[in-house]
Design a protein around this motif. Structure first.
Motif, PDB file in Angstrom:
ATOM      1  N   ASP A 100      67.362  48.016  58.449  1.00 44.58           N
ATOM      2  CA  ASP A 100      67.442  47.096  59.585  1.00 44.58           C
ATOM      3  C   ASP A 100      66.878  45.727  59.200  1.00 44.58           C
ATOM      4  N   ARG A 101      67.726  44.695  59.162  1.00 43.33           N
ATOM      5  CA  ARG A 101      67.329  43.310  58.889  1.00 43.33           C
ATOM      6  C   ARG A 101      66.602  43.146  57.545  1.00 43.33           C
ATOM      7  N   THR A 102      66.924  43.988  56.580  1.00 43.39           N
ATOM      8  CA  THR A 102      66.222  43.956  55.292  1.00 43.39           C
ATOM      9  C   THR A 102      66.255  42.572  54.658  1.00 43.39           C
ATOM     10  N   PHE A 103      67.424  41.901  54.680  1.00 43.11           N
ATOM     11  CA  PHE A 103      67.563  40.572  54.065  1.00 43.11           C
ATOM     12  C   PHE A 103      67.944  39.505  55.095  1.00 43.11           C
ATOM     13  N   ARG A 104      67.656  39.763  56.326  1.00 47.72           N
ATOM     14  CA  ARG A 104      68.030  38.818  57.381  1.00 47.72           C
ATOM     15  C   ARG A 104      67.430  37.434  57.116  1.00 47.72           C
ATOM     16  N   ASN A 105      68.252  36.403  57.278  1.00 45.43           N
ATOM     17  CA  ASN A 105      67.837  34.998  57.113  1.00 45.43           C
ATOM     18  C   ASN A 105      67.411  34.662  55.684  1.00 45.43           C
ATOM     19  N   CYS A 106      67.858  35.446  54.707  1.00 47.59           N
ATOM     20  CA  CYS A 106      67.676  35.065  53.301  1.00 47.59           C
ATOM     21  C   CYS A 106      68.822  34.115  52.944  1.00 47.59           C
ATOM     22  N   THR A 107      68.674  32.880  53.302  1.00 46.14           N
ATOM     23  CA  THR A 107      69.793  31.931  53.277  1.00 46.14           C
ATOM     24  C   THR A 107      70.244  31.548  51.870  1.00 46.14           C
ATOM     25  N   ASN A 108      69.455  31.855  50.832  1.00 44.53           N
ATOM     26  CA  ASN A 108      69.867  31.565  49.462  1.00 44.53           C
ATOM     27  C   ASN A 108      70.264  32.816  48.684  1.00 44.53           C
ATOM     28  N   LEU A 109      70.323  33.962  49.352  1.00 48.82           N
ATOM     29  CA  LEU A 109      70.702  35.205  48.679  1.00 48.82           C
ATOM     30  C   LEU A 109      72.154  35.108  48.221  1.00 48.82           C
ATOM     31  N   GLU A 110      72.389  35.406  46.924  1.00 46.11           N
ATOM     32  CA  GLU A 110      73.719  35.250  46.347  1.00 46.11           C
ATOM     33  C   GLU A 110      74.402  36.576  46.044  1.00 46.11           C
ATOM     34  N   GLU A 111      73.664  37.686  46.148  1.00 44.88           N
ATOM     35  CA  GLU A 111      74.237  38.998  45.874  1.00 44.88           C
ATOM     36  C   GLU A 111      73.772  39.992  46.932  1.00 44.88           C
ATOM     37  N   THR A 112      74.578  41.022  47.138  1.00 45.20           N
ATOM     38  CA  THR A 112      74.172  42.096  48.027  1.00 45.20           C
ATOM     39  C   THR A 112      73.575  43.233  47.213  1.00 45.20           C
ATOM     40  N   LEU A 113      72.825  44.083  47.867  1.00 44.66           N
ATOM     41  CA  LEU A 113      72.179  45.206  47.219  1.00 44.66           C
ATOM     42  C   LEU A 113      73.223  46.263  46.874  1.00 44.66           C
ATOM     43  N   GLY A 132      66.805  65.454  44.912  1.00 44.29           N
ATOM     44  CA  GLY A 132      66.081  66.070  46.021  1.00 44.29           C
ATOM     45  C   GLY A 132      66.392  65.382  47.332  1.00 44.29           C
ATOM     46  N   TYR A 133      65.541  65.586  48.312  1.00 44.14           N
ATOM     47  CA  TYR A 133      65.773  65.064  49.637  1.00 44.14           C
ATOM     48  C   TYR A 133      64.747  63.998  49.986  1.00 44.14           C
ATOM     49  N   ILE A 134      65.202  62.971  50.658  1.00 40.77           N
ATOM     50  CA  ILE A 134      64.320  61.908  51.111  1.00 40.77           C
ATOM     51  C   ILE A 134      64.105  62.064  52.605  1.00 40.77           C
ATOM     52  N   PHE A 135      62.852  62.054  53.004  1.00 39.86           N
ATOM     53  CA  PHE A 135      62.553  62.049  54.431  1.00 39.86           C
ATOM     54  C   PHE A 135      61.431  61.046  54.657  1.00 39.86           C
ATOM     55  N   SER A 136      61.774  59.893  55.137  1.00 39.12           N
ATOM     56  CA  SER A 136      60.783  58.846  55.374  1.00 39.12           C
ATOM     57  C   SER A 136      61.277  57.963  56.504  1.00 39.12           C
ATOM     58  N   GLN A 137      60.406  57.077  56.955  1.00 30.74           N
ATOM     59  CA  GLN A 137      60.803  56.117  57.967  1.00 30.74           C
ATOM     60  C   GLN A 137      60.204  54.758  57.627  1.00 30.74           C
ATOM     61  N   ASN A 138      60.693  53.735  58.326  1.00 29.52           N
ATOM     62  CA  ASN A 138      60.216  52.369  58.092  1.00 29.52           C
ATOM     63  C   ASN A 138      60.281  52.003  56.612  1.00 29.52           C
ATOM     64  N   LEU A 139      61.354  52.374  55.961  1.00 36.08           N
ATOM     65  CA  LEU A 139      61.423  52.203  54.514  1.00 36.08           C
ATOM     66  C   LEU A 139      61.537  50.738  54.103  1.00 36.08           C
ATOM     67  N   TRP A 140      62.655  50.087  54.479  1.00 39.09           N
ATOM     68  CA  TRP A 140      62.887  48.724  54.014  1.00 39.09           C
ATOM     69  C   TRP A 140      63.263  47.784  55.159  1.00 39.09           C
ATOM     70  N   ASN A 141      62.986  48.179  56.392  1.00 32.97           N
ATOM     71  CA  ASN A 141      63.381  47.322  57.513  1.00 32.97           C
ATOM     72  C   ASN A 141      62.559  46.032  57.512  1.00 32.97           C
ATOM     73  N   GLN A 142      63.257  44.915  57.591  1.00 30.49           N
ATOM     74  CA  GLN A 142      62.670  43.574  57.591  1.00 30.49           C
ATOM     75  C   GLN A 142      61.858  43.276  56.324  1.00 30.49           C
ATOM     76  N   MET A 143      62.104  44.007  55.277  1.00 25.27           N
ATOM     77  CA  MET A 143      61.265  43.889  54.088  1.00 25.27           C
ATOM     78  C   MET A 143      61.274  42.489  53.494  1.00 25.27           C
ATOM     79  N   PHE A 144      62.461  41.864  53.435  1.00 24.61           N
ATOM     80  CA  PHE A 144      62.574  40.521  52.864  1.00 24.61           C
ATOM     81  C   PHE A 144      63.088  39.509  53.890  1.00 24.61           C
ATOM     82  N   GLU A 145      62.957  39.827  55.143  1.00 25.82           N
ATOM     83  CA  GLU A 145      63.474  38.920  56.169  1.00 25.82           C
ATOM     84  C   GLU A 145      62.838  37.536  56.028  1.00 25.82           C
ATOM     85  N   GLY A 146      63.679  36.512  55.994  1.00 18.23           N
ATOM     86  CA  GLY A 146      63.180  35.144  55.919  1.00 18.23           C
ATOM     87  C   GLY A 146      62.704  34.720  54.544  1.00 18.23           C
ATOM     88  N   CYS A 147      63.015  35.491  53.500  1.00 15.73           N
ATOM     89  CA  CYS A 147      62.650  35.092  52.129  1.00 15.73           C
ATOM     90  C   CYS A 147      63.712  34.115  51.631  1.00 15.73           C
TER      91      CYS A 147
END
Length: 402
Positions: free
Chosen positions: A289-302, A244-259
């Motif tokens: 937008d910035r979903t994983f920004r500053n996740c300095t120990n993140l070892e994989e991408t989504l 189907g179709y997705i219509f949403s906003q503010n989904l995952w922006n900055q969700m894990f920023e700084g984790c």
């Protein structure tokens, strides 16, 4: 388990094909794994996991000040006490307390200290089904539990946990907590646990009943939900497996920023399959937008895959998605549909540890200035053979993959 007793499930006279508890499919039953009985039937609870008393207040009032919605707590699931607004309450070490009642839409932080700020002293664990906090009465909750149990998987309450636990540093675990929502109307979950710096495990966002024929999905707004949760290592985001179709906003922006303790990105979308492609028509307001920004120990991408018809505008959808994720050594960017311009924009800005980029984008691409800011000069770029990539740093090595 109650979810496995039915032979067919319908909502609005539409067949429901699959229901999940976490990563496990619980209806129809596909494994013999042990599932905790009646797990979604338990009201929301807190447990004191400290060695000293946990003291808190709940400001369950709305304007005018003398009006408050009903909210009860119980220490034994039998005797219930009406919450007194503003009054400090004590929970002994190791004790558990259940809650039921109707919170206000704009309640703000749930557990507060004597001065009204977020309660940061103590150590608590969250559990149970947060839907119990959106009931008008205990009778309504009991009716759903006994007569309409599948409604426990979803909630029409718009601001289900929006800002409910922001900066509440006393929360250490929430992996036993279930957050229901709906695909049928907007659900605002953003900023739910923002700034909970001691939160190590996040909640399970339950999958509401999903129907492959439903065409107008609205995913919940999860933007900033765990922003600044520096201790977070694990959270289960529902696996959206849909047609189907997705219509949403503010989904995952900055969700894990700084984790900064997060090593693997939580699953946000199920892998693309022939049966369940993402026929995404539209994603608004910079969902990554910035979903994983500053996740300095993140070892994989989504791992994100979209159908060929998906219309991608990276500058407005994925800017700074992995900025300063310095522990990344390899990144993969798969099929992203119809590209209108540079597909990565500045996704990897400051990812100084990346040495390999695996791009599976079958388009001619000019990355343009600024696409790979503050990255190593020694990167190997793997690309599909037969397509022209330009605009990457001249010191990089390019390998064509058949």
């Amino acid at each position: 388990m109650f979810l496995q007793q039915a032979t067919s499930v319908k909502i609005d006279n539409i067949d429901i094909h699959t229901i999940y508890k976490g990563e496990q499919q619980v209806w129809p039953a596909t494994t013999t794994a042990t599932v905790e009985p009646d797990v979604l039937k338990t009201p929301f609870w807190i447990k004191n996991i400290d060695t000293t008393d946990f003291e808190y207040s709940i400001w369950s009032v709305n304007d005018p000040p003398n009006h408050r919605n009903p909210l009860w707590y119980s220490d034994d699931m039998t005797n219930w006490t009406l919450v007194t607004p503003y009054q400090m309450t004590t929970l002994a070490p190791g004790a558990k307390r259940w809650f039921i009642g109707l919170m206000t839409q704009y309640q703000g932080v749930l557990f507060r200290n004597a001065s009204g700020g977020a309660q940061n002293n103590g150590k608590i664990q969250l559990g149970g089904n947060y839907k119990s906090m959106t009931m008008n009465t205990m009778e309504e909750w009991n009716e759903i539990v006994n007569q309409r149990p599948f409604e426990l998987l979803q909630s029409s309450y718009e601001y289900i946990i929006s800002s409910k636990f922001t900066n509440t540093k006393c929360i250490h675990h929430a992996h036993t907590m279930y957050v229901p929502y709906s695909f049928y109307n907007t659900q605002r979950i953003y900023r739910g646990f923002e700034g909970c710096t001691n939160l190590k495990t996040g909640p399970i966002f339950t999958n509401p009943a999903q129907n492959e024929q439903y065409q107008n999905w609205q995913l919940p707004w999860l933007g900033g939900c765990f922003n600044g949760c520096t201790s977070l290592t694990d959270v289960h985001i529902a696996d959206y497996n849909m047609k189907g179709y997705i219509f949403s906003q503010n989904l995952w922006n900055q969700m894990f920023e700084g984790c900064t303790s997060l090593r693997k990105p939580p699953k946000i979308l199920q892998p693309l399959t022939e049966e369940y492609p993402y026929n995404v028509e539209y994603l608004t307001s910079k969902p990554f937008d910035r979903t994983f920004r500053n996740c300095t120990n993140l070892e994989e991408t989504l791992d994100i895959v979209f159908a060929d018809t998906f219309y991608l505008n990276p500058s407005s959808q994925m800017p700074l998605m992995y900025e300063n994720c310095t522990s990344l050594t390899t990144a993969t960017f798969r099929n992203v549909g119809s590209i209108v311009q540079n597909p990565v924009f500045d996704m990897y800005n400051g990812c100084t540890g990346i040495r390999e980029l695996h791009f599976e984008i079958k388009h001619d691409i000019n990355f343009g200035a600024g696409s790979f800011e503050r990255m190593s000069p020694n990167v190997t770029l793997y690309k599909p053979a037969g397509y022209t990539y330009t605009g990457y740093p001249s010191t990089w090595t390019v390998v064509e993959v058949e």
